[in-house]
Design an enzyme around this catalytic site. Structure first.
Site, PDB file in Angstrom:
ATOM      1  N   ASN A 214       0.828  -1.337   0.051  1.00  0.00           N
ATOM      2  CA  ASN A 214       0.099   0.170  -0.105  1.00  0.00           C
ATOM      3  C   ASN A 214       0.667   1.320   0.032  1.00  0.00           C
ATOM      4  O   ASN A 214       1.999   1.303   0.491  1.00  0.00           O
ATOM      5  CB  ASN A 214      -0.904   0.101   1.415  1.00  0.00           C
ATOM      6  CG  ASN A 214      -1.940  -0.954   1.384  1.00  0.00           C
ATOM      7  OD1 ASN A 214      -2.877  -0.821   0.448  1.00  0.00           O
ATOM      8  ND2 ASN A 214      -1.958  -1.908   2.186  1.00  0.00           N
TER       9      ASN A 214
ATOM     10  N   GLU B 216      -4.455  -8.465   9.712  1.00  0.00           N
ATOM     11  CA  GLU B 216      -4.018  -7.235   8.801  1.00  0.00           C
ATOM     12  C   GLU B 216      -3.009  -7.977   7.974  1.00  0.00           C
ATOM     13  O   GLU B 216      -1.996  -8.195   8.248  1.00  0.00           O
ATOM     14  CB  GLU B 216      -3.594  -6.099   9.519  1.00  0.00           C
ATOM     15  CG  GLU B 216      -3.275  -4.735   8.789  1.00  0.00           C
ATOM     16  CD  GLU B 216      -4.040  -4.464   7.683  1.00  0.00           C
ATOM     17  OE1 GLU B 216      -3.621  -4.514   6.331  1.00  0.00           O
ATOM     18  OE2 GLU B 216      -5.419  -4.179   7.767  1.00  0.00           O
TER      19      GLU B 216
ATOM     20  N   ASP C 257      -3.456 -12.845   5.130  1.00  0.00           N
ATOM     21  CA  ASP C 257      -4.667 -12.774   4.591  1.00  0.00           C
ATOM     22  C   ASP C 257      -5.901 -13.177   5.578  1.00  0.00           C
ATOM     23  O   ASP C 257      -5.824 -14.395   5.807  1.00  0.00           O
ATOM     24  CB  ASP C 257      -4.672 -13.698   3.433  1.00  0.00           C
ATOM     25  CG  ASP C 257      -5.912 -13.628   2.545  1.00  0.00           C
ATOM     26  OD1 ASP C 257      -6.322 -12.469   1.745  1.00  0.00           O
ATOM     27  OD2 ASP C 257      -6.603 -14.602   2.617  1.00  0.00           O
ATOM     28  N   GLY C 258      -6.857 -12.559   5.340  1.00  0.00           N
ATOM     29  CA  GLY C 258      -8.122 -12.857   6.212  1.00  0.00           C
ATOM     30  C   GLY C 258      -8.697 -14.173   6.349  1.00  0.00           C
ATOM     31  O   GLY C 258      -8.990 -14.988   6.977  1.00  0.00           O
TER      32      GLY C 258
ATOM     33  N   ASP D 219     -13.747  -6.076   7.180  1.00  0.00           N
ATOM     34  CA  ASP D 219     -13.556  -4.515   6.867  1.00  0.00           C
ATOM     35  C   ASP D 219     -12.342  -4.671   5.754  1.00  0.00           C
ATOM     36  O   ASP D 219     -11.508  -3.917   5.936  1.00  0.00           O
ATOM     37  CB  ASP D 219     -13.065  -3.984   7.890  1.00  0.00           C
ATOM     38  CG  ASP D 219     -13.381  -2.198   7.676  1.00  0.00           C
ATOM     39  OD1 ASP D 219     -13.843  -1.990   6.276  1.00  0.00           O
ATOM     40  OD2 ASP D 219     -12.961  -1.642   8.446  1.00  0.00           O
TER      41      ASP D 219
END
Length: 550
Positions: A265, A348, A373-374, A391
């Protein structure tokens, strides 16, 4: 006596040989040129994705535009380079093109962000649909096509210089291809895992443009020609490097608390009088917020608190919460404030965001956060929770693997009896084929009890789902017993907004989940609504009136 064609070709080859740098008498330098050119192409491609992401996201659509435009540039460069190498096989021309490409790439950190914003601004007031697609496409065409077109001329030109006869031409072409491929592999891994996380996108562009510059300089210095020109280009590179290193993606912002990059990011922290906000995009979107007065945020995090209320946290000694997409911890902190006994875990994927959550947002160290990874995290644990918050969606960057029916079955299987899943859908729309309609249908195919609540003042819609609790009635019953005045008032507001949606058969699966295409349409609609006001001013008062308004 007239010369034969072979004699003329032989003399041409001798003349060309006399013009060559002594370095080219050994094919090693040519192979190195191919290696570093391949490396630079891939590094620029990855750098392009990071340059565009803060403005247009890093969705598959944007990646498709980047790859497509770069392939166009390389194809045109191959055609042009082959033709020019046959017409005039002077290596000076190739290495001059490499130097020009190096300078252009070195200018991208400085000029690129201004061009992107200018293109986006021009398109925002002139087109009605496809804004993000057109803005990303034109940005790629203007910023990246020309230098990669020049690098596309490298391979056919080097084939001309390295092939002396037909006896071994296939072997030599194979070696050049291998050098290009190996360079491309290194140019793929090095920016992603080393240079971009360590020194950022701008310096990454400068590193690889510097490598190209060094190739050209070595060639011209050893050939004894165009040394003054090479010196001038070196000076220009130094100037571009100096002005390109210190820039900000959000160059119009003053006094950002933090701006940086991670593997995943662009990261921005902004400190305001009443709150600190975190964003991964410079044009739209807030991912997390911390209120300095410990008040409610006025954003979707507040509405998400309906999930622990519905799950009966007030009656439980140690209710459990899992946040998939922890960010900098807004929902976790809100839950901890109103339900102090809650046992909270976070997941996260970007570890650097977790670091920022402790440094700037006061997330307690006793809230464990897994860097994972979720969906993969769910698959690796047997623990069950009373509330699972999903989220992980931001702008149009929606992980398809966390939007499918298979994923939501994983979530359902990790909920305790009476447990509630809450999903933040950040692009609400009433269109029957909108992405939130698809998500709602998908979730409703897994959970028999589903309710939604639109968050006032923004584009978020919170979806609540349970395998066995009647969401609306259970929430309204438990909300009335809230002791905290702020939570009680909020609960009344959510109760009035909460509805049971009509659902259909639009189901995302692991095999078919066109989340980014649907998300792009939603973003275009949202942008069109926001820009309608400014378009009216432009139409009525012209450019001067628009500039005065801005």
């Amino acid at each position: 006596m007239p010369q034969t064609q072979n004699q003329q070709d032989g003399q041409g080859g001798q003349n060309q040989q006399s013009r060559r740098s002594p370095l080219l008498n050994n094919h090693l330098f040519l192979y190195l040129t191919e290696f570093f050119a391949g490396m630079a192409v891939m590094a620029v491609e990855l750098g392009a994705s990071r340059l565009l992401a803060p403005y247009f996201s890093s969705s598959q659509i944007v990646w498709t535009i980047i790859i497509g435009t770069i392939m166009i540039a390389m194809a045109l460069g191959n055609l042009y380079g082959g033709r020019k190498a046959d017409q005039d096989p002077d290596p000076d021309r190739l290495y001059l093109r490499i130097l020009i490409a190096a300078l252009w790439i070195a200018a991208i950190p400085f000029a690129g962000k201004y061009l992107i914003v200018a293109i986006a601004g021009a398109l925002a007031i002139t087109i009605s649909t496809g804004f993000l697609t057109w803005a990303a496409f034109l940005s790629c065409m203007i910023i990246f096509v020309f230098p990669l077109f020049l690098l596309g001329t490298v391979t056919p030109s080097l084939v001309k210089y390295t092939t002396d006869s037909l006896d071994n031409n296939a072997q030599i072409v194979g070696r050049l291809g291998a050098c290009n491929t190996i360079g491309s592999i290194i140019g793929t891994f090095l920016p992603t895992f080393v240079t971009i996380p360590a020194v950022g996108t701008a310096v990454t562009f400068l590193i690889f443009s510097g490598i190209l510059l060094a190739l050209g300089l070595v060639y011209f210095l050893t050939s004894g020609r165009r040394r003054r020109m090479a010196a001038g280009m070196t000076a220009a590179f130094v100037v571009l490097s100096a002005i390109g290193c210190g820039g900000s993606f959000a160059f119009w912002e003053k006094g950002l608390t933090y701006e940086g990059e991670s593997i995943y990011n662009y990261l921005q922290v902004k400190d305001l009088p009443d709150r600190t906000i975190f964003s991964t995009n410079v044009l739209f979107g807030v991912q997390s917020v911390k209120m300095k007065t410990n008040s409610l945020t006025g954003m979707y995090y507040d509405y998400a608190l309906a999930a622990p209320v519905t799950a009966g946290f007030a009656e439980k000694e140690k209710p459990s919460v899992l946040v998939l997409g922890m960010g900098t911890g807004t929902f976790a902190q809100q839950t901890r404030r109103y339900f102090p006994g809650a046992d909270i875990e976070g997941v996260e994927i970007d570890g650097k965001i977790t670091t920022l959550s402790h440094r700037y947002f006061g997330v307690s160290e006793d809230i464990p956060v897994a860097t994972y990874d979720g969906r993969a995290y769910l698959q690796g644990t047997n623990r069950k929770y009373d509330v699972i918050m999903v989220d992980a969606y931001q702008d149009i960057t929606i992980p398809f693997q966390m939007s499918s029916a298979e994923f939501f079955r994983e979530v359902r299987d990790h909920l305790n009896p009476g447990g509630v899943m809450v999903v933040n859908m950040n692009m609400r729309s009433d269109q029957p084929e909108g992405i939130d309609a698809w998500l709602t249908d998908t979730i409703a195919s897994v959970f028999p009890n589903v309710a939604t609540a639109d968050v006032p003042g923004n584009t978020n819609r919170e979806l609540f789902a349970s395998a066995d609790a009647d969401i609306v009635n259970t929430f309204r019953t438990k909300a009335g017993s809230a002791e905290d005045p702020a939570l009680k008032a909020l609960s009344e507001e959510i109760s009035a907004a909460m509805v049971v949606p009509e659902t259909g058969d639009r189901i995302f699966t692991d095999d078919k989940a066109p989340v980014e295409l649907l998300g792009m349409r939603e973003i275009d609609d949202l942008i069109a609504d926001e820009l309608g006001y400014y378009k009216q001013i432009l139409k009525r008062d012209g450019i001067r009136g628009l500039m005065n308004e801005l």
